[in-house]
Design an enzyme around this catalytic site. Structure first.
Site, PDB file in Angstrom:
ATOM      1  N   LYS A 250      -7.184  55.393  66.567  1.00 55.05           N
ATOM      2  CA  LYS A 250      -5.761  55.683  66.730  1.00 55.05           C
ATOM      3  C   LYS A 250      -4.922  54.867  65.751  1.00 55.05           C
ATOM      4  O   LYS A 250      -3.766  55.196  65.485  1.00 55.05           O
ATOM      5  CB  LYS A 250      -5.339  55.387  68.172  1.00 55.05           C
ATOM      6  CG  LYS A 250      -3.898  55.723  68.491  1.00 55.05           C
ATOM      7  CD  LYS A 250      -3.603  55.434  69.958  1.00 55.05           C
ATOM      8  CE  LYS A 250      -2.144  55.644  70.280  1.00 55.05           C
ATOM      9  NZ  LYS A 250      -1.822  55.393  71.692  1.00 55.05           N
ATOM     10  N   ASP A 257      -3.220  60.317  68.733  1.00 54.85           N
ATOM     11  CA  ASP A 257      -3.749  60.215  70.085  1.00 54.85           C
ATOM     12  C   ASP A 257      -3.721  61.615  70.685  1.00 54.85           C
ATOM     13  O   ASP A 257      -3.462  62.594  69.993  1.00 54.85           O
ATOM     14  CB  ASP A 257      -2.948  59.208  70.920  1.00 54.85           C
ATOM     15  CG  ASP A 257      -1.460  59.547  70.966  1.00 54.85           C
ATOM     16  OD1 ASP A 257      -1.079  60.652  70.508  1.00 54.85           O
ATOM     17  OD2 ASP A 257      -0.675  58.717  71.444  1.00 54.85           O
TER      18      ASP A 257
END
Length: 325
Positions: A250, A257
């Site tokens: 991420k 995400d």
């Protein structure tokens, strides 16, 4: 009168910076899940911790007003009839801190125009959400705050960070009976009992990641090395960060995400990365948005995230009102 008993403001000690709403909307930026140290202490006023000091910020027209509070070890003297409350700090330095934190040297309105020209969806959303910019946060605070975001939501993350600071951070001052603490140092989070204390504070599996990353940084690149990643090539910074416990793919210029994944699939109609967020999907989705929005793609993504966040809050509020009725 002690600091904790002082009234909420001392106007003669406020300063301001030029900051039109098109360049920054304080309410949107501080409530959009970038930082978890600010709270709306009164309508339109935001109080929080920045650079080891407690600040209150307020935006009025084209001005960003601020005051900085004294730390508890600076409370002995009073002056100008105002309770020992506002710090006597160098104005040039406090201006510099705020300009750096909000990255006010970046001309946001020009970026909005460029993103809107390249992306009709962005252009449609941006008109209702001007002035959303990315904060330039302290790397240590930013890293550990976002380790806490895993499978979490903003209000719970904020409460976790508050408990973390109260338990491990240095107390700065108390305003209206509310204590404020600095973000913990690396050394405070590397103690032998740190993980157990974090679990007792409700951090769950994140406790291991916080204490483990603190030790890894302290024993490896150190705070200075972490700061230097700001200027490192993207691939190198990503490699170093992803080696830390609790930090995954991420960590990108566009933070991919499940939320961003759904934006890509549902709003942009792009079928990237299959049916799950694999490492390939992270790369492909990040590449898609970087290609669409350009070098500051992460800033454009922050605008869409803010729009979705406020849409969700409005929807939740409507549902709550319907339930009460």
């Amino acid at each position: 009168m002690k600091l904790r008993d002082a009234p909420s403001s001392c106007p003669s000690l406020w300063r301001c910076l030029p900051c039109p709403p098109a360049e920054m909307r304080l309410d949107l930026v501080l409530s959009s899940g970038q930082s978890f140290r600010w709270w709306e202490s009164s309508p339109g006023a935001w109080t929080g911790v920045l650079g080891g000091r407690v600040w209150t910020l307020r935006q009025d027209g084209d001005r960003l007003w601020y005051t900085v509070y004294r730390q508890e070890d600076e409370q002995e003297e009073e002056w100008d009839g105002c309770p020992a409350k506002a710090a006597k700090l160098d104005a040039t330095e406090t201006d510099r801190i705020l300009r750096d934190y909000f990255q006010l040297d970046v001309e946001l309105s020009a970026l909005y125009r460029g993103w809107g020209a390249a992306d009709p969806l962005f252009r449609k959303v941006a008109s209702d959400f001007p002035g959303v910019r990315v904060l330039r946060q302290d790397p240590v605070e930013c890293l550990f705050s976002f380790i806490c975001t895993s499978n979490n939501h903003i209000s719970r993350i904020t409460a976790m960070i508050e408990r973390l600071c109260q338990a491990f951070g240095r107390r700065l001052c108390c305003l209206d009976s509310r204590p404020f603490h600095a973000f913990p140092s690396l050394s405070a989070l590397t103690g032998a009992d740190a993980e157990a204390r974090l679990r007792a504070l409700g951090f769950g599996y994140r406790a291991k990641f916080v204490s483990g990353s603190a030790r890894a940084i302290a024993e490896g690149l150190g705070t200075e090395g972490l700061c230097q990643l700001r200027t490192a090539p993207y691939a190198e910074a990503r490699r170093v960060l992803c080696a830390l416990p609790g930090v995954g793919a991420k960590a990108e210029a566009v933070p991919v995400d499940t939320h961003v994944w759904h934006i890509a699939r549902q709003r942009y109609g792009v079928a990237l990365g299959g049916k799950s967020l694999t490492p390939r999907a992270y790369q492909e989705i990040g590449d898609f948005f970087r290609g669409l929005w350009g070098p500051r793609a992460g800033w454009a993504q922050a605008v869409l995230f803010c729009a979705d966040l406020h849409k969700g809050q409005k929807s939740a509020g409507s549902q709550h009102q319907a339930w009460e009725s």
